[in-house]
Structures are given as C-alpha cells and as structure tokens.
Enzyme design. Structure first.
Site, mmCIF file in Angstrom:
data_model
loop_
_atom_site.group_PDB
_atom_site.id
_atom_site.type_symbol
_atom_site.label_atom_id
_atom_site.label_comp_id
_atom_site.label_asym_id
_atom_site.label_seq_id
_atom_site.Cartn_x
_atom_site.Cartn_y
_atom_site.Cartn_z
ATOM 1 N N ARG A 1 0.799 -1.233 0.000
ATOM 2 C CA ARG A 1 0.000 0.000 0.000
ATOM 3 C C ARG A 1 0.832 1.284 0.000
ATOM 4 N NH1 ARG A 1 -4.088 0.378 4.436
ATOM 5 N NH2 ARG A 1 -3.159 -1.406 5.502
ATOM 6 N N LYS B 1 9.191 -0.769 2.448
ATOM 7 C CA LYS B 1 8.404 0.047 3.374
ATOM 8 C C LYS B 1 9.210 0.542 4.578
ATOM 9 C CE LYS B 1 5.071 -1.803 5.997
ATOM 10 N NZ LYS B 1 3.701 -2.238 6.354
ATOM 11 N N GLN C 1 13.662 -14.285 5.500
ATOM 12 C CA GLN C 1 12.436 -15.094 5.459
ATOM 13 C C GLN C 1 11.944 -15.121 4.023
ATOM 14 O OE1 GLN C 1 8.838 -13.395 6.884
ATOM 15 N NE2 GLN C 1 7.860 -15.375 7.261
ATOM 16 N N SER D 1 8.035 -4.745 15.298
ATOM 17 C CA SER D 1 7.834 -4.676 13.854
ATOM 18 C C SER D 1 8.598 -3.487 13.294
ATOM 19 C CB SER D 1 6.352 -4.494 13.521
ATOM 20 O OG SER D 1 5.710 -5.730 13.576
ATOM 21 N N GLU E 1 -7.169 -14.064 15.539
ATOM 22 C CA GLU E 1 -7.064 -13.116 14.431
ATOM 23 C C GLU E 1 -8.460 -12.764 13.899
ATOM 24 O OE1 GLU E 1 -4.140 -11.659 13.438
ATOM 25 O OE2 GLU E 1 -3.471 -12.668 15.256
ATOM 26 N N ALA F 1 29.156 44.883 -1.107
ATOM 27 C CA ALA F 1 28.046 44.293 -1.860
ATOM 28 C C ALA F 1 28.513 43.829 -3.232
ATOM 29 C CB ALA F 1 26.935 45.325 -2.025
ATOM 30 N N SER G 1 32.549 47.536 -3.213
ATOM 31 C CA SER G 1 31.475 46.788 -3.862
ATOM 32 C C SER G 1 31.922 46.242 -5.209
ATOM 33 C CB SER G 1 30.267 47.706 -4.083
ATOM 34 O OG SER G 1 29.761 48.097 -2.827
ATOM 35 N N GLY H 1 36.102 49.843 -5.146
ATOM 36 C CA GLY H 1 34.945 49.201 -5.758
ATOM 37 C C GLY H 1 35.184 48.872 -7.223
HETATM 38 C C1 UD1 Z 1 -0.357 -9.058 13.330
HETATM 39 C C2 UD1 Z 1 -0.899 -9.959 14.437
HETATM 40 C C3 UD1 Z 1 -2.177 -9.341 14.988
HETATM 41 C C4 UD1 Z 1 -1.907 -7.937 15.491
HETATM 42 C C5 UD1 Z 1 -1.292 -7.092 14.375
HETATM 43 C C6 UD1 Z 1 -0.877 -5.761 14.897
HETATM 44 C C7 UD1 Z 1 -0.262 -12.192 13.741
HETATM 45 C C8 UD1 Z 1 -0.711 -13.468 13.139
HETATM 46 N N1 UD1 Z 1 -1.196 -11.256 13.877
HETATM 47 O O1 UD1 Z 1 -1.299 -8.961 12.310
HETATM 48 O O2 UD1 Z 1 -2.647 -10.130 16.061
HETATM 49 O O3 UD1 Z 1 -3.110 -7.348 15.951
HETATM 50 O O4 UD1 Z 1 -0.117 -7.750 13.860
HETATM 51 O O5 UD1 Z 1 -0.493 -4.951 13.822
HETATM 52 O O6 UD1 Z 1 0.892 -12.050 14.098
HETATM 53 N N2 UD1 Z 1 5.851 -10.029 8.627
HETATM 54 C C9 UD1 Z 1 6.945 -10.747 8.239
HETATM 55 N N3 UD1 Z 1 6.772 -11.934 7.620
HETATM 56 C C10 UD1 Z 1 5.544 -12.441 7.385
HETATM 57 C C11 UD1 Z 1 4.415 -11.709 7.782
HETATM 58 C C12 UD1 Z 1 4.603 -10.493 8.405
HETATM 59 O O7 UD1 Z 1 8.086 -10.314 8.452
HETATM 60 O O8 UD1 Z 1 5.477 -13.534 6.823
HETATM 61 C C13 UD1 Z 1 6.058 -8.741 9.303
HETATM 62 C C14 UD1 Z 1 5.464 -7.575 8.567
HETATM 63 O O9 UD1 Z 1 6.412 -7.014 7.678
HETATM 64 C C15 UD1 Z 1 5.134 -6.637 9.698
HETATM 65 C C16 UD1 Z 1 4.823 -7.566 10.856
HETATM 66 O O10 UD1 Z 1 5.398 -8.795 10.529
HETATM 67 O O11 UD1 Z 1 6.249 -5.856 10.046
HETATM 68 C C17 UD1 Z 1 3.337 -7.711 11.099
HETATM 69 O O12 UD1 Z 1 2.753 -8.208 9.921
HETATM 70 P P1 UD1 Z 1 1.279 -7.788 9.485
HETATM 71 O O13 UD1 Z 1 0.927 -8.508 8.253
HETATM 72 O O14 UD1 Z 1 1.134 -6.322 9.526
HETATM 73 O O15 UD1 Z 1 0.483 -8.355 10.730
HETATM 74 P P2 UD1 Z 1 -0.917 -9.054 10.755
HETATM 75 O O16 UD1 Z 1 -0.743 -10.476 10.396
HETATM 76 O O17 UD1 Z 1 -1.855 -8.233 10.016
#
Ligand code: UD1
Ligand code: CA
Length: 477
Positions: A25, A32, A90, A117, A168, A402, A427, A445
C-alpha cells in the site's frame, strides 16, 4: 510511570524485528521500512529504540527488498556498535510465526526475546521496559491496547482476567469480534519457551499462515502465565502501511519533539509548524519561529533566535546569534571539516546561505543573498549584501562589499583567498585566488584583484574614469 514491579528481569534482552513484509500500500519501490520518518528510516527508529533497552542482540528478519534493507541499516546505524546486529532472511513470507521461526538459530536460550515490527516506529523504550518487567524474564507478556474500532487486529481473548488466546480477525467468531482489546504486534517472551512453541505452530487457519499469536494458547496449555500490558497511547503501536499513515505518524513524532523542546523552555511560535529531522539541542531562552526545518545535528546556544522559514542542517549556533527569515544553512557531517559554526552574537540573513565548512566567529554579519562556503570569518567580519565567499580566510572586522566575490575555482583547482584583519573590500570586486589582501588595506569598488596587496594599501584595479565634457549622444535627427 507504573508502580515498580516486584520482580525485575535479569535475562539478557534479544530484540527481534519483523521486516519481511511487502508494504504494497505504500505504492513505492522503496521497501516500506526504509521510508523516512523524522529524517530516519522507520526501521532505524525501531533499532534505535532497541539500543535504549540495552539489547544484547538485535535481529532483523528481512524478505522483500532484503538486500536494500540490510545495506541501509549496516551503513546507517550509529548505535549498532553497542549490540550485535544481524539479519535473517524469510523467503517466502508465510506469516509472523514463520518469520520468527527463521530466527531460531540465532536466538540464545537464556534471552528474553522482544518481538517488534520494523514498520511500528514510535514505541517508547519506557513502554517496552514495562513490558519486559511484566514478563519478569519468564512469562509471556503481550502489549495490548483498546481500540474503539478493532477491525483487522488480533483480539485478546480472556477468561475472567486471564488471557487465554489471541484470535485473528479472520478467524474470530462474531462474539470475539466484539472484543476491543487488541494485540499490538509487540511481545516479550523467554527464548527457550518461544522455541518450543514455534515448533508446534501450524497454518490451519483462515489465512493459511503460521501465526506467531498462536503461541499464546500453547503458553496457556503449558501453564506459563500470559500477562497483558495495556497502554493508552495508540501512536506507540501504530504501524505504517500507506503514505497517509506515514504522514500522520510524522506529525505525531514532530508533536512529541515539539512538546519535549517546550518542556525544556524553548519558545516555539507554533509547535505544529516545526520539523526536526535529526537532533536539535537547545540552551535556555531559544526561540524558533514558524516553518523551520532542522536536519542532522543542530545545537542552538542560549538566547538564539531563529526566524521563520529557515532550513538548518548540521550546525552549532552560539549564544545570542540571530538567524533571520529564509536562511539556508546546510552543514556537512557533524565533526567533519564540512560542519558549520556560527559564532556568538552573529546576525545571519534574511536570505543567507551557509554551505559546508562555513565557520563564523563572534558577531559576524552575513546579510541577504550572501553565500559562504568553506570559509572562516573572524570576529566582527561583515558581508551584508549579494556576495560570495568561497575558500576564504577573512580576518577580524573585515567589511566585504556588496556584490563582491572570491573567484576560487580555475576550472581544475580550488584556491584560497586571504583577507587580513581590518580590510575593506569595496562593492562589486572580484578577488582572483590565490590572493592575499594585506591587513588594514582597501580594495576600490569594481576592482578585479589578481596580485597580493601589502598591508594598509589601497588597491584599485579597474579602467580609469574618463570624463568628456558636453558629450553629445548620437541622435536620429
Ligand atoms: C499481526 C498480528 C495481529 C496484530 C497485528 C498488529 C499475527 C498473526 N497477527 O497482524 O494479532 O493485531 O499484527 O499490527 O501475528 N511479517 C513478516 N513476515 C511475514 C508476515 C509479516 O516479516 O510472513 C512482518 C510484517 O512485515 C510486519 C509484521 O510482521 O512488520 C506484522 O505483519 P502484518 O501482516 O502487519 O500483521 P498481521 O498479520 O496483520
Ligand atoms: Ca497488518
């Protein structure tokens, strides 16, 4: 501040930062977590906060844009020396639980793991310390918050007061969706337990992902207490997913800095019209007018006044100096030869430009449309209008007229101009470097000076004036 907890954690703190997600987004090619907030990458904020926790190690989990993210942090992290910074990839991204699984090989059993995060930049170290204390090094501690609209977040499911699970959004029952207490994405968990629980994760859920949040039910099953540390300030858990959210957090961050400055006594004409993209330190009785942008390391001495609409980067401005409106100060790296100094009681601007290596002594005046680069001006020197000083050494009380310039560049090399004390440059002069104007001398000047002048000498280097009496201009009739 909360009351002092009974038990303090003595476990070493190992921070884990999840930063593998894509950030679709943002609609940007830049990963990001490298978008800037207050002049620092989002991820850098998180790493810098980890430094405040005295973390033993910080592990960043990268995926999308991994090479770029790793390179940006490796070069940029001033604080990283204090802890071990490492990266784990990852690939592909199968959920937050899967992300943390990738870090298992680097997590030491005696640590307390703090999960953060990379896109949540404004969590305060004090809040994380409270979370760490709540875990006491041996319990699972979750940072939670109440949201009037909890849509999209993991809900904190309790039985009585006890936390039983995080569910979730997509897996929640209608009743669970009514819960307003949500998981922030931040937890503190003992490494040894975490590893055991991670091994038990599966992806049998609505999103087919490995949820880190499933470890809560394992903790409950294993009889490990789960504690929720609930905070009130949504900014501290707010993530950045879009340019709109980035701009909102930028404002929140700037407001936080403005409040800190005002608490120290700084007078801000309008705290909503200040931008600090670095560090700004202020002595007493500093005042800052509207729409100023501070970058890098800026320090303002006692009584310094900054007029409206100034851009000020990497400079130390001594007591009593006044920076008039629309001044642009752009110093290089702090401590380097490119840093800028403005002496006590100096007057700069309006519309002045100080470039890298400008070193101004006390009571120097730099007026409108004057540019100074890599030059030293001693006490009381003045260049008030429309002038250029580059690679120059200017003595005390020099008056630089100046429209005068130092011609410091011959197309291949830069050369120095030395203007000794008490010189008066008229100047519209051109001083062709290398050249020295002797102390107490005067340059008439309109002169183009190519040779050194002796002290106390008047040097004039221009066509002599010719006056022809009763001159008739050409006319058509
Ligand atoms: C997650 C939590 C949710 C919480 C929310 C808060 C889980 C399953 N859920 O939601 O309970 O309310 O955060 O914002 O954990 N990321 C990775 N690898 C992945 C997936 C995500 O590195 O495979 C990272 C993302 O870049 C991000 C963070 O983990 O920095 C959170 O990921 P995001 O997808 O925003 O979290 P949600 O699953 O929506
Ligand atoms: Ca999310």
């Amino acid at each position: 501040m909360n009351a002092t907890p009974d038990i303090f954690s003595t476990a070493p703190i190992d921070v884990l930062i999840m930063a593998a997600g894509k950030g679709t987004r943002m609609k940007s090619k830049l990963p990001k977590v490298l978008h800037q907030l207050g002049g620092r990458a989002l991820l850098q904020h998180v790493v810098d906060t980890a430094a405040l926790l005295n973390a033993r190690q910080v592990t960043v989990i990268t995926g999308h844009g991994a090479t770029e993210v790793e390179a940006a942090l490796a070069v940029n992290t001033g604080a990283a020396g204090q802890f071990d910074l490492n990266f784990v990839r990852q690939e592909p991204q199968l959920g937050t639980g899967h992300a943390v699984q990738q870090a298992v090989p680097v997590l030491r059993d005696d640590g307390l793991v703090v999960v953060l995060s990379g896109d949540v930049p404004l969590t305060q170290a004090a809040t994380l310390q409270q979370l760490i204390d709540a875990s006491a090094g041996k319990q699972l501690a979750l940072l939670t918050i109440d949201f009037a609209d909890p849509t999209g977040y993991g809900r904190i499911v309790r039985e009585g007061a006890a936390v039983k699970a995080i569910v979730e959004q997509k897996d929640a029952s209608p009743a669970q969706r009514q819960i307003t207490e949500v998981y922030s994405g931040i937890m503190a968990v003992p490494a040894l337990q975490l590893k055991k629980w991670l091994a038990r994760l599966d992806n049998q859920n609505a999103q087919g992902e490995y949820y880190l949040t499933d470890i809560v039910k394992f903790a409950v099953a294993d009889g490990v207490p789960v504690v929720a540390h609930k905070i009130l300030d949504p900014v501290q858990v707010a993530g950045v997913n879009s340019p709109v959210q980035l701009a909102e957090l930028e404002r929140a961050y700037q407001k936080r800095i403005a409040l800190q400055l005002m608490e120290q006594g700084v007078r801000l004409a309008d705290p909503a019209r200040l931008d600090v993209r670095g560090s700004l330190s202020c002595a007493t009785d500093v005042s800052i007018d509207v729409n100023c942008v501070f970058e890098g390391q800026v320090s303002l001495g006692e009584g310094v006044k900054i007029g409206p609409n100034c851009c000020i980067k990497n400079v130390s401005i001594a007591a009593g100096a006044v920076i008039h409106p629309f001044t642009h100060i752009e110093g290089g790296a702090p401590g380097s030869k490119d840093a800028i100094e403005v002496g006590a009681g100096s007057l700069i601007g309006p519309f002045a430009r100080l470039r890298p290596g400008a070193r101004l002594g006390a009571e120097v005046h730099i007026g409108n449309f004057v540019e100074v680069k890599n030059s030293t001006l001693a006490k009381g020197a003045k260049a008030n209008h429309l002038a250029y000083l580059g690679d120059a050494t200017v003595g005390e009380r020099v008056n630089y007229g100046a429209g005068s310039i130092t011609a410091n560049y011959d197309g291949a090399f830069k050369h120095r101009t030395v203007i000794e004390a008490d010189v008066h440059i008229g100047s519209n002069c051109v001083l062709i470097a290398p050249v020295t104007i002797g102390a107490g001398g005067t340059v008439g000047g309109g002169s183009t000076i190519t040779k050194d002048t002796a002290p106390l000498t008047l040097a004039v280097a221009r066509g002599r004036q010719v006056s022809i009496a009763n001159w008739k201009r050409p006319s058509k009739k």
